[in-house]
Design a protein around this motif. Structure first.
Motif, short mmCIF file in Angstrom:
data_model
loop_
_atom_site.label_atom_id
_atom_site.label_comp_id
_atom_site.label_asym_id
_atom_site.label_seq_id
_atom_site.Cartn_x
_atom_site.Cartn_y
_atom_site.Cartn_z
N ASP A 1 -5.27 3.40 -7.50
CA ASP A 1 -6.16 3.77 -6.63
C ASP A 1 -6.43 5.25 -6.85
OD1 ASP A 1 -7.92 3.68 -4.30
OD2 ASP A 1 -6.22 3.75 -3.00
N ARG B 1 -9.41 1.21 -9.02
CA ARG B 1 -10.58 1.58 -8.10
C ARG B 1 -11.94 2.04 -8.91
NH1 ARG B 1 -10.43 4.70 -2.35
NH2 ARG B 1 -10.70 6.36 -3.85
N ASP C 1 0.71 -1.31 -0.04
CA ASP C 1 -0.07 -0.02 -0.05
C ASP C 1 0.98 1.21 -0.08
OD1 ASP C 1 -2.20 1.88 0.45
OD2 ASP C 1 -3.37 0.37 1.21
N ASP D 1 -13.47 0.42 -0.71
CA ASP D 1 -13.38 0.46 0.82
C ASP D 1 -14.72 0.16 1.43
OD1 ASP D 1 -11.08 1.50 0.49
OD2 ASP D 1 -11.44 3.66 0.86
#
Ligand code: GLC
Length: 728
Positions: A327, A424, A217, A440
């Motif tokens: 992302d 995403r 991440d 999320d």
């Protein structure tokens, strides 16, 4: 048949690849009004004008019959049948996927009306689109784009699956990941160093829980700067990548959309020099606050910027990286400089002496409502060809083109080998370049169910390589939720456990009952060659890996409404358990099927069921179930699946990583049909090739029973098959 209707002068989104002639006739099925001064939805829902919707925009209306089922919209809240709610296609960074929301991260404007009259619709429009599917009026479908220039495609085919195939055919082949990406993947926001990652891998290996990759991440970067690696936390990165690969682990780094503004940071400086960032109206580069602090957004709609940004992935490819996740590419905006300035202005205008309740809420809202604001999306521009286009008009194309930038670069830098890539944010068309994860979510039981329901809808829109954050991203997970989620997640192409920093650690070795977790992940590896084969067949034939029962049992008035059981490929029906404290569930069988129970560790065969021994000594339980409703107990760490008549399932012995699987020796479980036959096909390739040939790689398998009851297996390859044949 596909008919294309053009309104105004639409921007080319490149969602559709087939060149259709524009249709001159009137739009069929729907009522088209150029303007609808009276909003149909004023009674119950207001028009979200902040997103650019106006009564001056066209309105498309369809009168739904009482029994019409409406499928589609890909990544969205609520049921698989979308009827009864309103949805807005406007890619949103919203971490609370509750039923009250209208938008998630993707914009997938494909719908299917299924009833007496059935057809598909695709609204190719890059800005916000409102779909009111029986929310304002249960019998009416209203579709309103937030602009006047769009293309509408109407697809008529003989069955729901054929409508999907036609749509997928016109939008292009789905993205193909490498086969290792079907292994189990562990992620967490918060792995701070190479040693953290080593420890995670060690724990998995020590506990003999299979694992194929660990995600990096934003913590791996220097101050969250794209394409940098923090040398203190991850020293000698290329040798670390090699060390991990020796242990059959691939590292998958994140790439965010925003580029940190920092003198001396080469990516930033290249972006400035190349004029690659999105501009304000006055020509200055737009500034937004995201994870790295203040950033500029690369203009992914500009092909030069795309080529530049895509080229940056080569920095990590050259260090041995073979997969990425893109992302924050809606793009997420925590704040803009203008937004913050407005907030201070509003605050200073506040008269605290006369604060009342209404003023109190306005006051507290000033700083809590700064993120991902429509006003910010209207503050920057893209360069498309020779035109400047305001971002909000093309908002839904941003994440799509970021992922396209990466994928096109992979074609240049890795022409022979597939690279793992998912995003995403997305729009139809992006499914050619990468998969998606559903963002999320929370460690909520309702989000396990949402995961189940979203999968077929995503498949309709071409997003086959997809999955949710297993165990839940936000909030603290629990052991029972994680076990049930894994029991479903082991069937999703992307099987990744991911969670947010600050939440409870949720790697599989963190809990008691390690053997239950091992058993579930082992099952993923047992199934891996079969799941990969089903995936590849679906991708290469524009079909669906996950389908609802409606697709295969359209005449069954009960099956067409089932939303919590899924068909996987041609052979399997899944019935996941998704409720807290449930010890089993009701299952509807549209026809006789064979129950396969993958038992919890050390448990014995339930009464009334039979044991089946696999080649590696593992025992599963089976039961012949007749069509109709059944209640079936399912222990917390068990998995049940149903094998359909005339079909087969292949299983291999598990291994600790995908590349260690022996796919030459397989258990073959088959259920003969009424003609005493079963057939199937098994797709096999090297797991990397970019342009695989379906015909060449497909092995046909056929089972036939002779008069004396003996069964012959004809298979077009040299694998050893251990047959377990059932006759219902
Ligand atoms: C976003 C992503 C999440 C990631 C986090 C930190 O919230 O959706 O997956 O862990 O950012 O990078």
């Amino acid at each position: 048949m596909v008919r294309k209707f053009v309104y105004g002068k639409p921007l080319e989104t490149e969602a559709v690849l087939t060149a259709f002639e524009e249709c001159e006739e009137e739009l069929p099925f729907l009522l088209y009004e150029k303007h609808s001064e009276v909003s149909p939805d004023t009674d119950s829902f207001s028009l979200p004008t902040e997103l650019g919707f106006s009564e001056k925009n066209p309105l498309f209306t369809y009168s739904m019959k009482p029994d019409d089922i409406i499928y589609g919209l890909g990544e969205a809240v609520r049921g698989i049948n979308k009827r009864g709610w309103r949805y807005i296609s406007f890619c949103a960074d919203d971490p609370d996927h509750t039923e009250s929301k209208f938008s998630l991260y993707g914009a997938h404007n494909f719908l299917m009306i299924l009833g007496e009259v059935s057809f598909g619709l695709f609204f190719d429009f890059p800005g916000a689109v409102l779909f009111d599917i029986g929310a304002s009026d249960y019998d009416r479908l209203f579709i309103r784009p937030s602009g006047n220039d769009l293309t509408v495609y109407v697809i008529e085919r003989e069955s729901p699956l054929e409508i999907v195939r036609e749509f997928r055919n016109m939008t292009g082949r789905s993205y193909l990941p490498p086969r290792w990406a079907f292994g189990f993947q562990q992620s967490r926001w918060g792995y701070q160093s190479a040693d953290d990652v080593r420890q995670i891998v060690q724990e998995y290996r020590n506990n003999h829980i299979p694992l194929d990759s660990v995600y990096l991440d934003i913590d791996y970067m220097t101050n969250y700067k794209d394409f940098t690696i923090d040398k203190h936390k991850f020293p000698a990165f290329p040798s670390f990548v090699t060390e991990m690969k020796k242990d059959h682990i691939r590292l998958v780094p994140i790439i965010d959309a925003g580029v940190k503004i920092e003198d001396g940071y080469d990516v930033y400086e290249e972006g400035i020099a190349g004029n690659y960032f999105c501009k304000r109206k006055d020509g200055s580069d737009f500034v937004a606050g995201v994870w790295p602090g203040i950033t500029h957004f690369p203009d992914f709609l500009n092909k030069d910027a795309r080529k530049w940004f895509g080229g940056l992935y080569a920095r990590l490819l050259s260090k041995g990286i073979e997969g990425f996740w893109n992302d924050m590419n809606e793009p997420a905006i925590f704040y803009s400089e203008e937004g913050v300035k407005n907030a201070w202005d509003r605050l200073s205008a506040f008269d605290e002496t006369s604060l009342d309740v209404e003023g109190f809420f306005q006051l507290t809202g000033i700083f809590t409502q700064l993120s991902s604001q429509p006003a910010d999306y209207a503050r920057f521009y893209h360069r498309v060809g020779r035109k400047n286009i305001r971002h909000d008009k093309v908002h839904n194309l941003y994440g799509y083109n970021m992922t396209r930038a990466a994928s096109e670069a992979f074609d240049r830098y890795s022409p022979k080998k597939r690279i793992l890539l998912f995003s995403r944010s997305s729009y139809i068309g992006m499914h050619r370049y990468g998969g998606i994860w559903t963002g999320d979510n929370h460690s909520w039981w309702s989000h396990l169910l949402l995961n189940i329901k979203m999968m077929p809808s995503l498949n309709m829109c071409g997003f086959l390589y997809s999955g949710a954050d297993i165990g839940g991203f936000g909030s603290d997970t629990t052991q029972d939720l994680l076990l049930r989620w894994l029991a479903f997640g082991l069937f999703t192409p992307l099987m990744r456990n991911h969670s947010a920093i600050g939440t409870r650690n949720q790697e599989c070795f963190r809990f008691g009952h390690i053997e239950s977790f091992r058993n579930l992940i082992n099952l993923r590896y047992r199934l891996l060659p079969f799941l990969y084969s089903e995936f590849m067949k679906a991708a290469l034939t524009d079909s669906m890996y996950f389908r609802t029962l409606l697709f295969d049992y359209p005449q069954d008035s009960h099956a067409i409404h089932v939303e919590d059981q899924l068909l996987l490929g041609d052979s399997l029906m899944l019935a996941p358990v998704y409720e807290q404290n449930a010890v089993g569930r009701y299952v509807y069988l549209p026809e006789d099927m064979l129950l396969l129970r993958f038992l919890a560790p050390a448990s014995s065969i339930p009464e009334g069921e039979n044991s089946l021994s696999l080649q590696d000594g593992a025992v599963i339980s089976t039961k012949y179930c007749t069509a109709g409703h059944h209640y079936l107990p399912v222990a917390l760490d068990e998995v049940i699946v149903f094998l359909r008549k005339g079909h087969l399932l292949l299983l291999c012995a598990p291994a600790e990583a995908e590349e260690l699987l022996n796919t030459e020796e397989l258990d073959l479980v088959a259920v003969l049909d009424d003609a005493k036959q079963a057939r199937g096909s098994f797709y096999v390739d090297d797991g990397f090739c970019k342009d695989p040939n379906l015909e060449e790689n497909l092995v046909q398998i056929q089972l036939e029973s002779a008069a004396d009851g003996s069964v012959f297996v004809h298979a077009g390859n040299t694998c050893t098959y251990h047959e377990h044949v059932f006759s219902l």
